[in-house]
Design an enzyme around this catalytic site. Sequence first.
Site, PDB file in Angstrom:
ATOM      1  N   SER A   8      43.914  42.891  34.025  1.00 44.01           N
ATOM      2  CA  SER A   8      42.812  43.610  33.406  1.00 44.01           C
ATOM      3  C   SER A   8      42.908  43.682  31.886  1.00 44.01           C
ATOM      4  CB  SER A   8      42.706  45.016  33.988  1.00 44.01           C
ATOM      5  OG  SER A   8      43.927  45.714  33.827  1.00 44.01           O
TER       6      SER A   8
ATOM      7  N   HIS B  57      38.600  41.923  38.449  1.00 42.13           N
ATOM      8  CA  HIS B  57      37.981  41.185  37.333  1.00 42.13           C
ATOM      9  C   HIS B  57      37.631  39.737  37.671  1.00 42.13           C
ATOM     10  CE1 HIS B  57      38.750  44.465  34.505  1.00 42.13           C
ATOM     11  NE2 HIS B  57      39.836  44.656  35.232  1.00 42.13           N
TER      12      HIS B  57
ATOM     13  N   LYS C 219      32.231  46.485  38.213  1.00 41.52           N
ATOM     14  CA  LYS C 219      32.397  45.540  37.112  1.00 41.52           C
ATOM     15  C   LYS C 219      31.312  44.461  37.204  1.00 41.52           C
ATOM     16  CE  LYS C 219      36.872  47.280  36.235  1.00 41.52           C
ATOM     17  NZ  LYS C 219      38.172  47.525  36.820  1.00 41.52           N
TER      18      LYS C 219
HETATM   19  C1  LIG Z   1      38.909  48.748  36.987  1.00 39.59           C
HETATM   20  C2  LIG Z   1      40.017  48.372  37.896  1.00 39.59           C
HETATM   21  C3  LIG Z   1      40.246  49.087  39.073  1.00 39.59           C
HETATM   22  C4  LIG Z   1      39.525  50.360  39.377  1.00 39.59           C
HETATM   23  O1  LIG Z   1      38.241  50.133  39.841  1.00 39.59           O
HETATM   24  P1  LIG Z   1      37.173  51.312  39.733  1.00 39.59           P
HETATM   25  O2  LIG Z   1      36.124  50.953  40.712  1.00 39.59           O
HETATM   26  O3  LIG Z   1      36.716  51.305  38.309  1.00 39.59           O
HETATM   27  O4  LIG Z   1      37.889  52.578  40.072  1.00 39.59           O
HETATM   28  C5  LIG Z   1      41.210  48.624  39.936  1.00 39.59           C
HETATM   29  N1  LIG Z   1      41.936  47.525  39.653  1.00 39.59           N
HETATM   30  C6  LIG Z   1      41.783  46.845  38.509  1.00 39.59           C
HETATM   31  C7  LIG Z   1      42.602  45.637  38.245  1.00 39.59           C
HETATM   32  C8  LIG Z   1      40.822  47.257  37.588  1.00 39.59           C
HETATM   33  O5  LIG Z   1      40.668  46.609  36.442  1.00 39.59           O
END
Ligand SMILES: *Cc1c(COP(=O)(O)O)cnc(C)c1O
Length: 386
Positions: free
Chosen positions: A175, A203, A235
């Site tokens: 991330s 991602h 995302k």
């Molecule tokens: C953003 C993210 C999460 C969390 O997801 P949300 O739906 O925003 O809680 C989990 N794992 C990774 C690698 C992330 O970047």
Amino acid sequence: MRDFNAELEQRKLAGLYRIRRQIAGPQQPVLTANGKRLLSFCSNDYLGLANHPSNIEALRNALPETGLGGAASHLICGHHEAHHLLEERLAAFTGRSSALFFSTGYMANLGAISALAGRGDTVFSDQLNHASIIDGCSLSRATVRRYPHGDVASLAVMLAETPGHKLVVTDGVFSMDGDVAPLRELADVCRAHDALLVVDDAHGFGVLGPQGRGSVAELGLCEADVPVLVGTLGKAAGTSGAFVAGPVMLMDYLVQKARTYIYTTAMPPALALASCTSLELIEQGDDRRAHLHSLIERFRRDAAAFGYQLMPSRTPVQPIMIGGNQEALALSQALEACGLLVTAIRPPTVPEGEARLRVTLSAAHSHDDLECLLQALSDCRHLLGS
Ligand SMILES: *Cc1c(COP(=O)(O)O)cnc(C)c1O
């Protein structure tokens, strides 16, 4: 009582104090942040679907059918047919036997890891895994062993010397660095050592692989290779929620044991229907992905030419490595003065001494938007010295 205020002051002095900007209006490249119009390069809305009219229309159309609130947990009376439909669509899209819809990715990781490993077991976690994975490991009460980032050979040695039930967990796309985990090698080593592999593709989902099916699908890895696949919908999908996908038996196990699935209210079902529409947009989104990748290539070429230090990333996550917290903040502020929003990422989100600007690109950016960023980066380059 602890001196909480002194800790806050200490954070400010160390350049670690965090603030929140108030955004007005929808999430899109041109934002109003604290009343100021800025061109943003820090959202995770990689395909520009967070404000897509089809998703908004799907939500609006769903509301009279489903009502608003989730009203209860999935195991009481909250498991709506809308949630179930989304789970079936997610399973089909990821090529998995079944999928389980969670309210957030944070909760999906917490719930899955703490259910699939427990006291006496060992979890092997990449050094750069997301905070939600780290917290899931702690919650599991298993022994946690962090392996050097992407280092499958070291992991293999650690697995060989560890008896008992073993879980290996990794981000698919990291991330904060934007690189992709060596998933094929991880799958091989997990098979060889009878370890259960969990990949969090927050991602990669929507961005990588055929029709955006993610980093695991990009390598053609199936359910037998990666039995537990986590993805998020906040995302690239531009909606909200997350899922865990895999064999029916394991998903059934999670329904019984994953506390973040059991002890929480189901998401508003209308949002699940909006996510179904978003999945269709992702599937048909080859043009968006092609545009996104052309932005990524151009950013990398030009930013590197200005002398910025980039990371080996081919994903929309394109960090500019700075090092010091104050230097990272100074560059972020200078860019803001040029009308750009690019946030500085500092410890503990990244390791000490590795503060950076995390530039993220989106299919919603135009090449003119990117030109603005590149021009400002060129103008501000002197701030970092040589
Ligand atoms: C953003 C993210 C999460 C969390 O997801 P949300 O739906 O925003 O809680 C989990 N794992 C990774 C690698 C992330 O970047």
